[in-house]
Design a protein around this motif. Structure first.
Motif, mmCIF file in Angstrom:
data_model
loop_
_atom_site.group_PDB
_atom_site.id
_atom_site.type_symbol
_atom_site.label_atom_id
_atom_site.label_comp_id
_atom_site.label_asym_id
_atom_site.label_seq_id
_atom_site.Cartn_x
_atom_site.Cartn_y
_atom_site.Cartn_z
ATOM 1 N N PRO A 23 0.839 -1.199 0.000
ATOM 2 C CA PRO A 23 0.000 0.000 0.000
ATOM 3 C C PRO A 23 0.876 1.252 0.000
ATOM 4 O O PRO A 23 2.056 1.193 0.343
ATOM 5 N N ASN A 24 0.276 2.378 -0.388
ATOM 6 C CA ASN A 24 1.002 3.640 -0.218
ATOM 7 C C ASN A 24 0.760 4.130 1.206
ATOM 8 O O ASN A 24 0.275 3.384 2.037
ATOM 9 N N GLY A 25 1.080 5.345 1.500
ATOM 10 C CA GLY A 25 0.875 5.880 2.851
ATOM 11 C C GLY A 25 2.111 5.694 3.707
ATOM 12 O O GLY A 25 3.165 5.294 3.228
ATOM 13 N N PRO A 31 -3.139 4.871 4.106
ATOM 14 C CA PRO A 31 -3.011 4.393 2.738
ATOM 15 C C PRO A 31 -4.315 4.585 1.958
ATOM 16 O O PRO A 31 -5.407 4.458 2.518
ATOM 17 N N ALA A 34 -2.945 0.767 -3.680
ATOM 18 C CA ALA A 34 -2.017 -0.365 -3.583
ATOM 19 C C ALA A 34 -1.326 -0.558 -4.925
ATOM 20 O O ALA A 34 -1.861 -0.176 -5.964
#
Length: 59
Positions: A23-25, A31, A34
């Motif tokens: 995931p990002n964040g 997040p 993804a």
């Protein structure tokens, strides 16, 4: 907000390897998406793709 994630390899049965699904964040940011990365185990002449899925919900 991201609540789940997954991936699918299309057209590369037995020859594709997913080497990352993330995931990002970060610690201060929730997040929201993804991503995946994949490669061929052996040389493969066909067309194939890697699809990332993100499951999101409103907080």
């Amino acid at each position: 907000m991201l609540t789940g994630a997954g991936y699918e390899l299309n057209g590369v049965t037995g020859e594709g390897i997913v080497d990352g699904s993330r995931p990002n964040g970060g610690p201060a940011t929730a997040p929201t998406s993804a991503a995946t990365g994949a490669y061929e185990k052996d040389a493969f002449a066909g067309n194939w793709s890697d699809t990332a899925y993100a499951i999101c919900a409103t907080a």
